[in-house]
Write an enzyme that holds these catalytic residues in place. Structure first.
Site, PDB file in Angstrom:
ATOM      1  N   ALA A  60       0.633  -1.294  -0.341  1.00  0.00           N
ATOM      2  CA  ALA A  60      -0.432  -0.187  -0.138  1.00  0.00           C
ATOM      3  C   ALA A  60       0.960   1.116  -0.044  1.00  0.00           C
ATOM      4  O   ALA A  60       1.327   1.662   1.141  1.00  0.00           O
ATOM      5  CB  ALA A  60      -1.002   0.167   1.085  1.00  0.00           C
ATOM      6  N   ILE A  61       0.714   1.536  -1.117  1.00  0.00           N
ATOM      7  CA  ILE A  61       2.323   3.149  -1.294  1.00  0.00           C
ATOM      8  C   ILE A  61       1.536   4.006  -1.509  1.00  0.00           C
ATOM      9  O   ILE A  61       0.908   4.119  -2.638  1.00  0.00           O
ATOM     10  CB  ILE A  61       3.380   2.708  -2.500  1.00  0.00           C
ATOM     11  CG1 ILE A  61       3.993   0.760  -2.286  1.00  0.00           C
ATOM     12  CG2 ILE A  61       4.752   3.624  -2.263  1.00  0.00           C
ATOM     13  CD1 ILE A  61       4.920   1.298  -1.138  1.00  0.00           C
ATOM     14  N   TYR A  92      -2.276   4.271  -2.410  1.00  0.00           N
ATOM     15  CA  TYR A  92      -2.785   3.118  -2.137  1.00  0.00           C
ATOM     16  C   TYR A  92      -3.371   2.634  -0.719  1.00  0.00           C
ATOM     17  O   TYR A  92      -4.305   1.575  -0.518  1.00  0.00           O
ATOM     18  CB  TYR A  92      -2.034   2.105  -2.603  1.00  0.00           C
ATOM     19  CG  TYR A  92      -1.864   1.907  -4.438  1.00  0.00           C
ATOM     20  CD1 TYR A  92      -1.624   2.486  -4.806  1.00  0.00           C
ATOM     21  CD2 TYR A  92      -2.770   0.549  -5.257  1.00  0.00           C
ATOM     22  CE1 TYR A  92      -2.049   2.692  -6.305  1.00  0.00           C
ATOM     23  CE2 TYR A  92      -3.006   0.743  -6.048  1.00  0.00           C
ATOM     24  CZ  TYR A  92      -2.316   1.038  -7.041  1.00  0.00           C
ATOM     25  OH  TYR A  92      -2.474   1.429  -8.021  1.00  0.00           O
ATOM     26  N   ILE A 134      -3.096  -5.037  -3.399  1.00  0.00           N
ATOM     27  CA  ILE A 134      -4.472  -4.416  -2.025  1.00  0.00           C
ATOM     28  C   ILE A 134      -4.641  -4.090  -2.254  1.00  0.00           C
ATOM     29  O   ILE A 134      -6.485  -4.184  -2.029  1.00  0.00           O
ATOM     30  CB  ILE A 134      -3.342  -3.312  -1.126  1.00  0.00           C
ATOM     31  CG1 ILE A 134      -3.755  -2.720  -0.120  1.00  0.00           C
ATOM     32  CG2 ILE A 134      -2.909  -1.894  -1.791  1.00  0.00           C
ATOM     33  CD1 ILE A 134      -3.940  -3.706   0.980  1.00  0.00           C
ATOM     34  N   ASP A 135      -5.519  -3.472  -3.667  1.00  0.00           N
ATOM     35  CA  ASP A 135      -6.548  -2.819  -3.948  1.00  0.00           C
ATOM     36  C   ASP A 135      -7.731  -4.060  -4.620  1.00  0.00           C
ATOM     37  O   ASP A 135      -8.351  -3.027  -5.903  1.00  0.00           O
ATOM     38  CB  ASP A 135      -5.905  -2.275  -5.766  1.00  0.00           C
ATOM     39  CG  ASP A 135      -5.311  -2.688  -6.859  1.00  0.00           C
ATOM     40  OD1 ASP A 135      -5.653  -2.486  -7.769  1.00  0.00           O
ATOM     41  OD2 ASP A 135      -4.812  -3.912  -6.572  1.00  0.00           O
ATOM     42  N   PRO A 183      -8.101 -12.934 -15.500  1.00  0.00           N
ATOM     43  CA  PRO A 183      -8.913 -13.423 -16.189  1.00  0.00           C
ATOM     44  C   PRO A 183      -9.182 -12.486 -17.187  1.00  0.00           C
ATOM     45  O   PRO A 183     -10.509 -13.110 -17.877  1.00  0.00           O
ATOM     46  CB  PRO A 183     -10.262 -12.248 -14.704  1.00  0.00           C
ATOM     47  CG  PRO A 183      -9.050 -11.086 -14.077  1.00  0.00           C
ATOM     48  CD  PRO A 183      -7.378 -11.998 -14.268  1.00  0.00           C
ATOM     49  N   TYR A 236      -7.609 -13.078 -19.681  1.00  0.00           N
ATOM     50  CA  TYR A 236      -6.978 -14.101 -20.940  1.00  0.00           C
ATOM     51  C   TYR A 236      -7.248 -15.717 -20.631  1.00  0.00           C
ATOM     52  O   TYR A 236      -6.482 -16.137 -21.153  1.00  0.00           O
ATOM     53  CB  TYR A 236      -4.878 -13.410 -20.889  1.00  0.00           C
ATOM     54  CG  TYR A 236      -5.074 -11.912 -21.420  1.00  0.00           C
ATOM     55  CD1 TYR A 236      -4.863 -11.123 -19.925  1.00  0.00           C
ATOM     56  CD2 TYR A 236      -4.927 -11.280 -22.135  1.00  0.00           C
ATOM     57  CE1 TYR A 236      -4.445  -9.830 -19.985  1.00  0.00           C
ATOM     58  CE2 TYR A 236      -4.748 -10.042 -23.118  1.00  0.00           C
ATOM     59  CZ  TYR A 236      -4.383  -9.116 -21.469  1.00  0.00           C
ATOM     60  OH  TYR A 236      -4.445  -8.254 -21.697  1.00  0.00           O
ATOM     61  N   GLU A 251       5.136  -8.364 -13.500  1.00  0.00           N
ATOM     62  CA  GLU A 251       4.037  -8.843 -13.848  1.00  0.00           C
ATOM     63  C   GLU A 251       5.151 -10.168 -14.841  1.00  0.00           C
ATOM     64  O   GLU A 251       4.523 -11.649 -15.844  1.00  0.00           O
ATOM     65  CB  GLU A 251       2.393  -9.346 -14.640  1.00  0.00           C
ATOM     66  CG  GLU A 251       1.874  -9.988 -15.031  1.00  0.00           C
ATOM     67  CD  GLU A 251       0.253  -9.529 -15.065  1.00  0.00           C
ATOM     68  OE1 GLU A 251      -0.457  -9.406 -14.097  1.00  0.00           O
ATOM     69  OE2 GLU A 251       0.025  -8.609 -16.229  1.00  0.00           O
ATOM     70  N   ASP A 308     -11.634  -9.414 -12.508  1.00  0.00           N
ATOM     71  CA  ASP A 308     -11.862  -8.521 -13.051  1.00  0.00           C
ATOM     72  C   ASP A 308     -13.274  -8.162 -12.802  1.00  0.00           C
ATOM     73  O   ASP A 308     -13.766  -7.789 -13.866  1.00  0.00           O
ATOM     74  CB  ASP A 308     -11.710  -7.945 -13.859  1.00  0.00           C
ATOM     75  CG  ASP A 308     -11.191  -6.508 -13.999  1.00  0.00           C
ATOM     76  OD1 ASP A 308     -11.960  -5.661 -13.716  1.00  0.00           O
ATOM     77  OD2 ASP A 308     -10.454  -5.677 -15.173  1.00  0.00           O
TER      78      ASP A 308
END
Lengths: 330, 345
Positions: free
Chosen positions: B115-116, B119, B205-206, B227, B229, B296, B319
């Site tokens: 959480a930066i 966030y 975190i989001d 989700p 792909y 990723e 998503d």
């Protein structure tokens, strides 16, 4: 004059030192060991295989994953090239324990000949053949990575005892030396032959084979031992699959625990004058009900020759050899 | 004349000092070919003492429906990868059965989340939903990595669960922040979490939990299918396609596109995995290239070479902006709607 020299010298030393100090005073970082780099950057060899699509299951006619998320190995669900590539990186040795006592020595040639060709071909396997007639073992040319160990064993008058004592013998041998020699151990019946490749898809911590006689039956019709006095008893309403004692295995430590527990059950039953309905197979089923296998093999991996093979069983990899049970057992 | 003498003596001095310096450098040993800006890899080569691995074993008597060999609950989706790793979908597992196996092991499960900057506003909802739905009944340690510890709200936690705040540096660009997560997780495992947890999950975190997330997700090395792909041919996966990147995967290769928002497994495996990812991220940095989807892409490269032992279906990383197809029977963990421009920089 001298002062100038000294000053000049100090100045020179200072200038040179300024440029070289980072190299001298760098903390002695351990350079990354080459093995670490290899592990980090090593990749599986380049392979070309069709993409697995999430919305296109390979098989819809059979159960592929047990409710405790153990894979069930059926033809069409796995890619042996990927599995081989993963396995080769680890340098495991697999042991196979099999017993050829009394008249069962006649099956040795068929077993070893077909296993040599089809069992984990290309990988290191130690066959441990227990027999009461070591002189009757035919000489077979094994592939270079396969080794055969002939171990003399006592025979018993009752074939049921021979069958059940296998657990004890396996357990003792693991304890005494197999745990140093092999990583995975499988116990197989000798009166079988292999017709298709059996590869590294069988390698996992604790592996059981679903019985070819009972893979469609509801749990209450399974041939579990039901007498509550027996240590192998499974009450009605419990049970996942019926596992065949002809082919089971796993990591050396798990097989040790399994065989020790099963033989303990056999001994306790004997002390109480009971014998489980299907001998050590009943004890095996009790054990695997309460210690769920991490991988299951479909009936392709032990098919009883007396059964007609339905289309669901696409491949018969290992099957029992036709024999007259009355003649060969007694 | 004195000038010349000075120069001569300085030259002689130089001639004496140079060999001394050369000798001192050579004596230090062979030249290390690590570029000077790679961090000291000590922490990456640490031999950590992990808690003894607990094997799942005894199942006490339980009543549950019999699994039938010819009866597949989910015929519409892939439940097993070609390397025999199960893909976890609703309907493929029995939670009670798994709980009865895992509860006696007294496991502690760790969760890392970053959480930066702005966030930090997601922490409250994340932790509140996790308290209700994540690994209910198990010991859980939340590790919230942040540059602003004061902004983390205090959330009431269930007994047996703890939250620690890990202060870290904020980098100037959001991509840098994202990529440095691997290094931060790796360091944290080496310093703290390898002693405290058995399994570790690294989550974004989001996001919010909507349905139970239990021990069916535990495994040696666990990845989640992205989700966006999951039903797309591999040539359309957004892998890094430039061959000079360490995260390169060619068009004809690849199994799945894994989401960077969810990965985890045994602490030991997560340690090795984050180390490997960070090394390739640094290798790319040294070559002046940044992968298409930051860490990723590197995560996907590594999961392609070292296949995960268990996959989570997109139910575990959904998503919410996408319409829900019939295959997704139960969305467990999904994104919170946000304005990227506003919160990233």
């Amino acid at each position: 004059m001298k002062k100038v020299l000294i000053l000049g010298g100090i100045l020179m030393a200072g200038i040179l030192g300024y440029f070289h100090i980072p190299y001298i005073s760098q903390p002695s970082c351990q350079p990354i060991r080459q093995t670490d780099l290899n592990e980090t950057f090593s990749v599986l060899p380049r392979m070309s295989y069709p993409q697995p699509f999430v919305d296109k299951p390979q098989r819809t006619d059979v159960l592929l994953v047990s409710p405790w998320l153990a894979p069930i190995v059926w033809e069409g669900t796995f890619n042996r090239d990927i599995l081989n590539a993963q396995y080769r990186q680890k340098n495991f040795v697999v042991g196979v324990a099999t017993f050829a006592v009394k008249k069962y020595v006649r099956f040795i040639e068929g077993f070893l000949g077909s296993a040599n060709k089809f069992f984990l071909s290309g990988h290191r396997v130690n066959f441990y053949l227990f027999t009461d007639h070591p002189e009757k073992v035919p000489s077979i040319n094994l592939a270079p990575e396969k080794r055969l160990f002939i171990i003399p064993v006592q025979n018993y008058s009752r074939w049921q005892d021979i069958s059940m004592n296998r657990m004890d013998i396996i357990s003792n041998h693991i304890h005494s030396h197999w745990r140093y020699e092999v990583d995975y151990l499988y116990s197989m019946d000798i009166d079988v032959q292999m017709f298709e490749h059996i590869g590294v898809e069988i390698i996992d911590t604790l592996v059981g084979t679903i019985s070819s006689w009972q893979y469609t039956k509801p749990r209450d019709s399974n041939s579990y031992e039901r007498h509550p006095e027996s240590r192998a008893a499974i009450p009605h309403g419990e049970g996942d699959f019926y596992y065949a004692a002809s082919f089971y295995g796993g990591s050396v430590s798990e097989v040790y625990k399994l065989t020790t527990a099963c033989f303990k059950g056999v001994t306790e039953d004997r002390a109480n004058g009971i014998e489980a309905k299907w001998h050590e197979e009943s004890h095996l089923n009790k054990y695997l009900l309460y210690h769920k296998p991490t991988r299951l093999l479909s009936p392709e991996y032990y098919w009883d020759e007396e059964l007609i093979r339905p289309r669901i069983i696409r491949v018969k990899r290992l099957s029992s050899v036709r024999k007259d049970l009355q003649e060969v057992r007694f | 004349m004195t000038c010349w003498k000075v120069v001569k003596s300085v030259l002689i001095l130089y001639l004496i000092l140079i060999p001394i310096f050369v000798w001192m450098i050579v004596w230090n040993g062979p030249v290390h070919y690590l570029p000077y800006y790679l961090p000291c890899p000590e922490i990456f080569s640490m031999k950590l003492q992990y808690a003894e691995e607990k094997t799942v074993q005894l199942f006490p008597e339980l009543f549950y429906p019999q699994p039938r060999s010819l009866d597949q609950k989910r015929r519409d989706v892939l439940t097993l990868t070609p390397w025999l790793a199960p893909i976890v979908w609703e309907g493929t597992f029995n939670s009670e059965l798994l709980d009865s196996a895992y509860k006696p092991l007294n496991l502690t499960i760790g969760v890392t989340a970053f959480a930066i900057g702005k966030y930090t506003m997601f922490v409250g909802r994340f932790v509140e939903s996790a308290e209700k739905l994540f690994m209910k009944g198990y010991w859980v340690n939340y590790y919230i990595f942040t540059n602003n510890p004061q902004a983390i709200p205090r959330v009431q936690l269930q007994p047996g669960r703890s939250l620690s705040i890990v202060p870290i540096k904020k980098y100037s660009h959001w991509q840098e922040i994202s990529m440095r997560r691997m290094e931060a997780i790796n360091r944290h495992i080496a310093e703290v979490s390898h002693r405290e947890v058995n399994y570790l999950f690294c989550l974004d975190i989001d996001m919010v939990f909507h349905n139970p997330w239990g021990v069916e997700t535990l495994g040696e090395m666990v990845a989640a299918i992205h989700p966006g792909y999951y039903n797309v041919p591999r040539s359309q996966f957004p892998y890094e396609r430039r061959s000079n990147s360490a995260a390169f995967i060619p068009d004809s290769q690849g199994d799945f596109y894994y989401a960077g928002a969810v990965f985890g497994g045994l602490v030991k495996q997560v340690y090795e995995f984050t180390r490997a990812c960070h090394m390739t991220i640094l290798a790319d940095k040294a070559n002046g290239i940044m992968a298409a989807w930051q860490e990723e892409s590197h995560l996907n490269r590594h999961f392609f070479s070292h296949k995960p032992s268990k996959l989570l279906s997109p139910e575990y990383v959904w998503d919410d902006t996408k319409p829900r197809p019939p295959e997704m029977r139960l969305i467990r963990f999904s994104t919170v709607n946000k304005d990227y421009k506003e919160i990233r920089d």
